[in-house]
Design a protein around this motif. Structure first.
Motif, PDB file in Angstrom:
ATOM      1  N   THR A 155       0.837  -1.204   0.000  1.00 50.10           N
ATOM      2  CA  THR A 155       0.000   0.000   0.000  1.00 50.10           C
ATOM      3  C   THR A 155       0.870   1.252   0.000  1.00 50.10           C
ATOM      4  OG1 THR A 155      -1.746  -1.173   1.190  1.00 50.10           O
ATOM      5  CG2 THR A 155      -1.807   1.231   1.268  1.00 50.10           C
ATOM      6  N   GLN A 156       1.872   1.268   0.867  1.00 48.52           N
ATOM      7  CA  GLN A 156       2.763   2.429   0.941  1.00 48.52           C
ATOM      8  C   GLN A 156       3.546   2.611  -0.353  1.00 48.52           C
ATOM      9  OE1 GLN A 156       5.134   1.674   4.439  1.00 48.52           O
ATOM     10  NE2 GLN A 156       3.545   2.447   5.831  1.00 48.52           N
ATOM     11  N   LEU A 157       3.950   1.513  -0.960  1.00 50.86           N
ATOM     12  CA  LEU A 157       4.684   1.586  -2.219  1.00 50.86           C
ATOM     13  C   LEU A 157       3.810   2.211  -3.303  1.00 50.86           C
ATOM     14  CD1 LEU A 157       7.229   0.922  -3.862  1.00 50.86           C
ATOM     15  CD2 LEU A 157       6.265  -1.348  -4.275  1.00 50.86           C
ATOM     16  N   ALA A 158       2.575   1.772  -3.390  1.00 52.07           N
ATOM     17  CA  ALA A 158       1.658   2.333  -4.392  1.00 52.07           C
ATOM     18  C   ALA A 158       1.448   3.828  -4.145  1.00 52.07           C
ATOM     19  CB  ALA A 158       0.332   1.584  -4.354  1.00 52.07           C
ATOM     20  N   GLU A 159       1.284   4.205  -2.884  1.00 53.25           N
ATOM     21  CA  GLU A 159       1.105   5.619  -2.549  1.00 53.25           C
ATOM     22  C   GLU A 159       2.329   6.435  -2.940  1.00 53.25           C
ATOM     23  OE1 GLU A 159       0.282   5.598   1.638  1.00 53.25           O
ATOM     24  OE2 GLU A 159      -1.780   4.896   1.365  1.00 53.25           O
ATOM     25  N   ASN A 160       3.512   5.929  -2.623  1.00 53.40           N
ATOM     26  CA  ASN A 160       4.742   6.662  -2.927  1.00 53.40           C
ATOM     27  C   ASN A 160       5.012   6.727  -4.430  1.00 53.40           C
ATOM     28  OD1 ASN A 160       6.564   7.591  -0.475  1.00 53.40           O
ATOM     29  ND2 ASN A 160       5.378   5.825   0.166  1.00 53.40           N
ATOM     30  N   GLU A 161       4.634   5.691  -5.151  1.00 57.88           N
ATOM     31  CA  GLU A 161       4.783   5.736  -6.604  1.00 57.88           C
ATOM     32  C   GLU A 161       3.836   6.784  -7.193  1.00 57.88           C
ATOM     33  OE1 GLU A 161       4.346   1.556  -7.574  1.00 57.88           O
ATOM     34  OE2 GLU A 161       6.522   1.265  -7.509  1.00 57.88           O
ATOM     35  N   GLY A 162       2.665   6.941  -6.587  1.00 62.68           N
ATOM     36  CA  GLY A 162       1.750   8.002  -6.997  1.00 62.68           C
ATOM     37  C   GLY A 162       2.325   9.378  -6.700  1.00 62.68           C
ATOM     38  N   VAL A 163       2.966   9.511  -5.545  1.00 65.49           N
ATOM     39  CA  VAL A 163       3.594  10.780  -5.162  1.00 65.49           C
ATOM     40  C   VAL A 163       4.689  11.143  -6.160  1.00 65.49           C
ATOM     41  CG1 VAL A 163       5.043  11.909  -3.417  1.00 65.49           C
ATOM     42  CG2 VAL A 163       3.023  10.603  -2.714  1.00 65.49           C
ATOM     43  N   ILE A 164       5.504  10.149  -6.531  1.00 70.33           N
ATOM     44  CA  ILE A 164       6.612  10.445  -7.446  1.00 70.33           C
ATOM     45  C   ILE A 164       6.073  10.889  -8.808  1.00 70.33           C
ATOM     46  CG2 ILE A 164       7.310   8.331  -8.687  1.00 70.33           C
ATOM     47  CD1 ILE A 164       9.653  10.526  -6.733  1.00 70.33           C
ATOM     48  N   LYS A 165       4.953  10.292  -9.246  1.00 67.73           N
ATOM     49  CA  LYS A 165       4.339  10.723 -10.512  1.00 67.73           C
ATOM     50  C   LYS A 165       3.875  12.167 -10.421  1.00 67.73           C
ATOM     51  CE  LYS A 165       2.832   6.172 -12.092  1.00 67.73           C
ATOM     52  NZ  LYS A 165       1.684   5.267 -12.283  1.00 67.73           N
ATOM     53  N   GLU A 166       3.302  12.509  -9.275  1.00 66.93           N
ATOM     54  CA  GLU A 166       2.860  13.892  -9.066  1.00 66.93           C
ATOM     55  C   GLU A 166       4.059  14.838  -9.045  1.00 66.93           C
ATOM     56  OE1 GLU A 166      -0.212  15.399  -8.773  1.00 66.93           O
ATOM     57  OE2 GLU A 166      -1.022  13.458  -9.399  1.00 66.93           O
ATOM     58  N   LEU A 167       5.104  14.452  -8.348  1.00 65.78           N
ATOM     59  CA  LEU A 167       6.297  15.300  -8.273  1.00 65.78           C
ATOM     60  C   LEU A 167       6.938  15.481  -9.649  1.00 65.78           C
ATOM     61  CD1 LEU A 167       7.979  14.059  -4.955  1.00 65.78           C
ATOM     62  CD2 LEU A 167       6.737  16.212  -5.326  1.00 65.78           C
ATOM     63  N   ASP A 168       6.852  14.452 -10.486  1.00 66.07           N
ATOM     64  CA  ASP A 168       7.432  14.540 -11.830  1.00 66.07           C
ATOM     65  C   ASP A 168       6.691  15.533 -12.716  1.00 66.07           C
ATOM     66  OD1 ASP A 168       9.496  12.789 -11.299  1.00 66.07           O
ATOM     67  OD2 ASP A 168       8.451  11.025 -12.092  1.00 66.07           O
ATOM     68  N   THR A 169       5.444  15.856 -12.369  1.00 69.18           N
ATOM     69  CA  THR A 169       4.677  16.812 -13.181  1.00 69.18           C
ATOM     70  C   THR A 169       4.991  18.256 -12.801  1.00 69.18           C
ATOM     71  OG1 THR A 169       2.775  16.854 -11.681  1.00 69.18           O
ATOM     72  CG2 THR A 169       2.762  15.176 -13.432  1.00 69.18           C
ATOM     73  N   LEU A 170       5.683  18.446 -11.682  1.00 65.50           N
ATOM     74  CA  LEU A 170       5.975  19.798 -11.204  1.00 65.50           C
ATOM     75  C   LEU A 170       7.198  20.396 -11.894  1.00 65.50           C
ATOM     76  CD1 LEU A 170       5.440  19.279  -7.366  1.00 65.50           C
ATOM     77  CD2 LEU A 170       3.817  20.208  -9.029  1.00 65.50           C
ATOM     78  N   LYS A 171       7.215  21.739 -11.911  1.00 62.35           N
ATOM     79  CA  LYS A 171       8.376  22.479 -12.424  1.00 62.35           C
ATOM     80  C   LYS A 171       9.258  22.851 -11.236  1.00 62.35           C
ATOM     81  CE  LYS A 171       5.089  24.781 -14.867  1.00 62.35           C
ATOM     82  NZ  LYS A 171       4.455  26.042 -14.909  1.00 62.35           N
ATOM     83  N   GLU A 172      10.506  23.130 -11.502  1.00 68.40           N
ATOM     84  CA  GLU A 172      11.446  23.510 -10.442  1.00 68.40           C
ATOM     85  C   GLU A 172      10.948  24.721  -9.669  1.00 68.40           C
ATOM     86  OE1 GLU A 172      14.265  22.244  -9.067  1.00 68.40           O
ATOM     87  OE2 GLU A 172      13.942  20.470 -10.289  1.00 68.40           O
ATOM     88  N   SER A 173      10.205  25.595 -10.325  1.00 74.73           N
ATOM     89  CA  SER A 173       9.733  26.816  -9.659  1.00 74.73           C
ATOM     90  C   SER A 173       8.534  26.560  -8.741  1.00 74.73           C
ATOM     91  CB  SER A 173       9.363  27.876 -10.710  1.00 74.73           C
ATOM     92  OG  SER A 173       8.323  27.366 -11.542  1.00 74.73           O
ATOM     93  N   ASP A 174       7.883  25.396  -8.884  1.00 72.58           N
ATOM     94  CA  ASP A 174       6.734  25.082  -8.035  1.00 72.58           C
ATOM     95  C   ASP A 174       7.203  24.812  -6.607  1.00 72.58           C
ATOM     96  OD1 ASP A 174       4.945  25.304 -10.138  1.00 72.58           O
ATOM     97  OD2 ASP A 174       5.060  23.168 -10.641  1.00 72.58           O
ATOM     98  N   LYS A 175       6.337  25.155  -5.670  1.00 71.12           N
ATOM     99  CA  LYS A 175       6.680  24.948  -4.260  1.00 71.12           C
ATOM    100  C   LYS A 175       6.164  23.588  -3.803  1.00 71.12           C
ATOM    101  CE  LYS A 175       6.870  29.776  -3.087  1.00 71.12           C
ATOM    102  NZ  LYS A 175       6.474  30.836  -2.175  1.00 71.12           N
ATOM    103  N   VAL A 176       6.993  22.917  -3.009  1.00 70.59           N
ATOM    104  CA  VAL A 176       6.651  21.612  -2.459  1.00 70.59           C
ATOM    105  C   VAL A 176       6.747  21.729  -0.944  1.00 70.59           C
ATOM    106  CG1 VAL A 176       7.332  19.177  -2.319  1.00 70.59           C
ATOM    107  CG2 VAL A 176       7.604  20.422  -4.468  1.00 70.59           C
ATOM    108  N   TYR A 177       5.750  21.162  -0.274  1.00 72.31           N
ATOM    109  CA  TYR A 177       5.728  21.187   1.184  1.00 72.31           C
ATOM    110  C   TYR A 177       5.701  19.760   1.724  1.00 72.31           C
ATOM    111  CZ  TYR A 177       4.697  26.130   0.725  1.00 72.31           C
ATOM    112  OH  TYR A 177       4.774  27.451   0.410  1.00 72.31           O
ATOM    113  N   LYS A 178       6.375  19.611   2.831  1.00 73.69           N
ATOM    114  CA  LYS A 178       6.419  18.308   3.498  1.00 73.69           C
ATOM    115  C   LYS A 178       5.782  18.477   4.874  1.00 73.69           C
ATOM    116  CE  LYS A 178       9.692  14.798   5.058  1.00 73.69           C
ATOM    117  NZ  LYS A 178      11.085  14.376   5.030  1.00 73.69           N
ATOM    118  N   LEU A 179       4.925  17.528   5.229  1.00 77.96           N
ATOM    119  CA  LEU A 179       4.282  17.561   6.533  1.00 77.96           C
ATOM    120  C   LEU A 179       5.231  16.971   7.565  1.00 77.96           C
ATOM    121  CD1 LEU A 179       1.637  18.203   8.052  1.00 77.96           C
ATOM    122  CD2 LEU A 179       0.928  15.859   7.588  1.00 77.96           C
ATOM    123  N   MET A 180       5.593  17.790   8.540  1.00 74.40           N
ATOM    124  CA  MET A 180       6.465  17.331   9.623  1.00 74.40           C
ATOM    125  C   MET A 180       5.721  17.581  10.924  1.00 74.40           C
ATOM    126  SD  MET A 180      10.219  18.519   8.335  1.00 74.40           S
ATOM    127  CE  MET A 180      11.109  17.403   9.387  1.00 74.40           C
TER     128      MET A 180
END
Length: 138
Positions: free
Chosen positions: A39-64
């Motif tokens: 389940t976690q692998l599928a979720e993370n593979e989805g995240v990487i696909k989303e991250l691949d659609t972003l441009k360097e100028s886009d902002k990314v936030y991480k929940l800590m």
């Protein structure tokens, strides 16, 4: 087969059944973490696909904890790739353990089946000997 040998074989058979049950439990215990990693692998593979659609100028936030912290895109991608790699290694290890237990399971089942055949043959031989003795004694 005399009574002592039959009792000893019955005890050995019971011990083998206990071993088989223990191996089955080990396999079942591995199923839960495997499912979680899948389940976690599928979720993370989805995240990487989303991250691949972003441009360097886009902002990314991480929940800590309760806070969103801005993160560089390349750092976020690296972190997700590292998690994916870790999960794949864990899945590979779980699959190897499951495979080893499955082999052990087959060996134990084969041994149990062989013992059951021997015991059934001994019982049939005893019945045949009893019938034969009664036939000769009448």
């Amino acid at each position: 087969m005399d009574r002592n040998a039959a009792l000893k074989m019955q005890q050995i058979l019971q011990d083998e059944v206990k071993k088989l049950q223990a191996v089955n439990q080990k396999i079942q215990k591995l199923a839960e973490p495997r499912s979680t990693y899948m389940t976690q692998l599928a979720e993370n593979e989805g995240v990487i696909k989303e991250l691949d659609t972003l441009k360097e100028s886009d902002k990314v936030y991480k929940l800590m904890g309760p806070v969103l912290v801005q993160q560089e895109l390349d750092v976020a991608k690296r972190d997700v790739h590292n998690r994916i790699s870790f999960m794949k290694k864990q899945l590979k290890q779980i699959d190897a353990q499951t495979s080893d237990f499955a082999k052990e399971q087959v060996e134990i089942r084969t041994k149990i089946q062989g013992m059951q055949r021997v015991m059934m043959k001994a019982q049939q031989d005893a019945v045949n000997a009893t019938l034969k003795a009664r036939g000769q004694g009448s």
